[in-house]
Write an enzyme that holds these catalytic residues in place. Structure first.
Site, mmCIF file in Angstrom:
data_model
loop_
_atom_site.group_PDB
_atom_site.id
_atom_site.type_symbol
_atom_site.label_atom_id
_atom_site.label_comp_id
_atom_site.label_asym_id
_atom_site.label_seq_id
_atom_site.Cartn_x
_atom_site.Cartn_y
_atom_site.Cartn_z
ATOM 1 N N SER A 212 33.442 50.357 42.589
ATOM 2 C CA SER A 212 34.697 49.768 42.136
ATOM 3 C C SER A 212 34.478 49.064 40.806
ATOM 4 O O SER A 212 33.356 48.695 40.468
ATOM 5 C CB SER A 212 35.189 48.783 43.192
ATOM 6 O OG SER A 212 36.551 48.504 43.026
ATOM 7 N N GLU A 281 41.676 58.016 45.451
ATOM 8 C CA GLU A 281 42.132 56.839 46.208
ATOM 9 C C GLU A 281 42.095 55.600 45.340
ATOM 10 O O GLU A 281 41.305 54.692 45.575
ATOM 11 C CB GLU A 281 41.194 56.601 47.400
ATOM 12 C CG GLU A 281 41.132 57.721 48.380
ATOM 13 C CD GLU A 281 39.852 57.665 49.219
ATOM 14 O OE1 GLU A 281 38.861 57.063 48.782
ATOM 15 O OE2 GLU A 281 39.865 58.226 50.309
ATOM 16 N N PRO A 282 42.932 55.519 44.317
ATOM 17 C CA PRO A 282 42.914 54.325 43.473
ATOM 18 C C PRO A 282 43.467 53.106 44.209
ATOM 19 O O PRO A 282 44.449 53.214 44.948
ATOM 20 C CB PRO A 282 43.823 54.696 42.299
ATOM 21 C CG PRO A 282 44.722 55.766 42.837
ATOM 22 C CD PRO A 282 43.949 56.498 43.896
ATOM 23 N N ARG A 284 42.476 49.199 42.954
ATOM 24 C CA ARG A 284 42.570 48.194 41.896
ATOM 25 C C ARG A 284 43.456 48.639 40.726
ATOM 26 O O ARG A 284 44.254 47.861 40.213
ATOM 27 C CB ARG A 284 41.156 47.899 41.367
ATOM 28 C CG ARG A 284 41.074 46.738 40.407
ATOM 29 C CD ARG A 284 39.694 46.718 39.721
ATOM 30 N NE ARG A 284 38.609 46.802 40.671
ATOM 31 C CZ ARG A 284 38.020 45.757 41.253
ATOM 32 N NH1 ARG A 284 38.405 44.534 40.956
ATOM 33 N NH2 ARG A 284 37.035 45.922 42.113
ATOM 34 N N CYS A 352 36.002 22.190 48.875
ATOM 35 C CA CYS A 352 34.839 21.313 48.893
ATOM 36 C C CYS A 352 33.562 22.082 48.587
ATOM 37 O O CYS A 352 32.667 22.172 49.426
ATOM 38 C CB CYS A 352 34.736 20.639 50.255
ATOM 39 S SG CYS A 352 36.223 19.738 50.642
ATOM 40 N N TYR A 382 42.363 42.515 45.380
ATOM 41 C CA TYR A 382 41.254 41.789 46.012
ATOM 42 C C TYR A 382 41.379 40.275 45.839
ATOM 43 O O TYR A 382 40.382 39.575 45.727
ATOM 44 C CB TYR A 382 39.903 42.308 45.475
ATOM 45 C CG TYR A 382 39.756 43.805 45.650
ATOM 46 C CD1 TYR A 382 39.559 44.345 46.922
ATOM 47 C CD2 TYR A 382 39.877 44.679 44.577
ATOM 48 C CE1 TYR A 382 39.460 45.720 47.100
ATOM 49 C CE2 TYR A 382 39.782 46.057 44.747
ATOM 50 C CZ TYR A 382 39.579 46.565 46.009
ATOM 51 O OH TYR A 382 39.486 47.916 46.193
#
Ligand SMILES: *Cc1c(COP(=O)(O)O)cnc(C)c1O
Length: 423
Positions: A212, A281-282, A284, A352, A382
């Site tokens: 990716s 399979e795109p 992003r 934190c 993502y």
């Protein structure tokens, strides 16, 4: 010293109006923040649809949206409406796609460790394709089909031995990988033999996915040159090239568009002798640049001689990519989107952890102040899909904007939502 945010990083329909106020989909981002609060994911629906159409125009029927990049009912419906199949990598993603009304026959099931239950659900539903990833999985499918479930059409996932130029964690085509069957080890041909001689699986294609956030079209052509002759030799009808096309996140990065990426890879497959259907399979490249995340600045801390920390009301819980991969982002003030950004700060979240960094070296307007909106572009992939409730932060809402209208597609979580699973 940095200039204003490069508009090329914004969603397709972004416009900058009077006094630098950013609109997306015909709606002012400042108004969206007032109406829905922050943090807020804002997706440009037209941008999403255009990228789906690019994919559909570039590849043959069967091209799938890789839903792990961003999935909700609205996104699954949108991909289906635009003629894409939906690639799911778990029973959960399959459930969302089916609930959205995507026919099972238009879903493709992935995963390196599909459970018997996930496989059974997929077979019962009539899944379009299963991308087979291990010998154990072949055993499981055989058991289920011998037990009466319908025999699936499968693709066999091959690792071509290509090291894509990307982060180690998202590199998947090299020999040392948990995914697929290696070509050089001989596992790929053993898997193909097993599937073609099995009465329980119908081999329709060969699949590879090299990783990716890959910019190099050469990496894709190289992978195609390995898998296409194999697919041609086996005589399957489909060759799926996976996803992986990178997108620019920061000023100065460049990536090919979907047509160029696909065109190059398809040409490489054709010249290697594959004559069948070529799909992909795109993930992003469909959703990343469609969205921005809008935050509110809550604290500005000046550490003399060290740096300035700007804290916003989200963080690693809505965008874990900087922590996971050291990813870079730009940032800007969406109500002054054309402002120069002369001041260097570090933008951090409210968690934190010192590692809770959103933008390590950020450039912001000189007059950035507490209460200002601050946005990061290119957060459509993502981000929401990897979001968590760390520190019990409710996950932010997701809004789609189009033609001057905004609609919530995922509502923001409430404090009571945080207690829903506690008993
Ligand atoms: C993640 C993944 C994709 C999508 O990758 P992007 O980089 O988001 O385009 C496609 N196929 C498979 C098998 C994947 O694991």
């Amino acid at each position: 010293m940095a200039g204003p945010l490069p508009p090329s990083l914004l969603p397709d329909t972004a416009t900058i109006g009077a006094r630098g106020r950013l609109s997306v989909g015909g709606v002012e981002v400042g108004e969206l923040a007032e109406r829905f609060g922050t943090p807020l994911f804002v997706y440009d629906e037209e941008h999403l649809r255009r990228r789906c159409r690019d994919a559909r125009a570039t590849f043959d029927d069967g091209v799938a949206y890789a839903s792990k990049a961003f999935l909700c009912l609205a996104m699954a419906r949108l991909a289906h409406e635009e003629g894409l199949c939906v690639d799911v990598a778990s029973g959960g993603e399959l459930h969302v796609a089916l609930t959205a009304g995507v026919p099972a026959g238009r879903c493709v099931l992935h995963g390196n460790n599909k459970s018997l239950a996930e496989l059974a659900t997929a077979l019962e539903a009539g899944i379009g394709r299963i991308v087979v990833d291990s010998f154990d999985e072949i055993d499981r499918i055989e058991r289920l089909v011998a037990g009466g479930l319908p025999a699936p059409s499968v693709l066999v996932r091959i690792t071509p031995g290509v090291e894509a130029h990307t982060h180690e964690f998202v590199m998947t085509g090299q020999d040392d990988s948990k995914f697929g069957f290696g070509v050089s080890s001989g596992d790929a041909s053993r898997a193909i033999d097993r599937i073609t001689t099995s009465p329980y699986l119908d081999l329709v294609g060969v699949h590879c996915h090299i990783g990716s956030q890959v910019f190099s079209t050469e990496n894709f052509a190289h992978a195609a040159a390995v898998v296409a002759p194999l697919a041609a030799a086996v005589g399957v009808e489909e060759l799926c090239l996976g996803g992986g096309l990178g997108v620019p996140y920061v000023e100065g990065e460049h990536a090919p568009g979907i047509p160029d990426w696909g065109g190059g890879a398809i040409a490489a497959c054709r010249s290697a002798g594959f004559v069948g259907r070529i799909t992909a399979e795109p993930g992003r490249s469909i959703v990343a640049q469609a969205a921005i995340t809008v935050y509110t600045v809550g604290t500005i801390k000046l550490l003399d001689g060290i740096r300035t920390y700007v804290s916003v009301d989200g963080g690693m819980s809505d965008n874990p990519r900087p922590v996971l991969y050291g990813s870079g982002y730009e940032t800007f003030v969406p109500t002054r989107a054309d402002a120069p950004r002369p001041r260097q700060v570090r933008v951090v979240g409210k968690h934190c952890e010192s590692g809770d960094i959103l933008v390590r070296e950020a450039w912001v307007p000189a007059d950035l102040a507490v209460g200002d909106l601050l946005a990061t572009p290119v957060t459509g992939a993502y981000g929401h899909s990897m979001a968590s409730n760390y520190n019990r932060l409710p996950r932010p809402p997701v809004v789609f904007v189009r033609d001057g209208e905004a609609r919530i597609v995922v509502r923001g979580e409430t404090l009571d939502d945080l207690l829903r699973f506690d008993v």
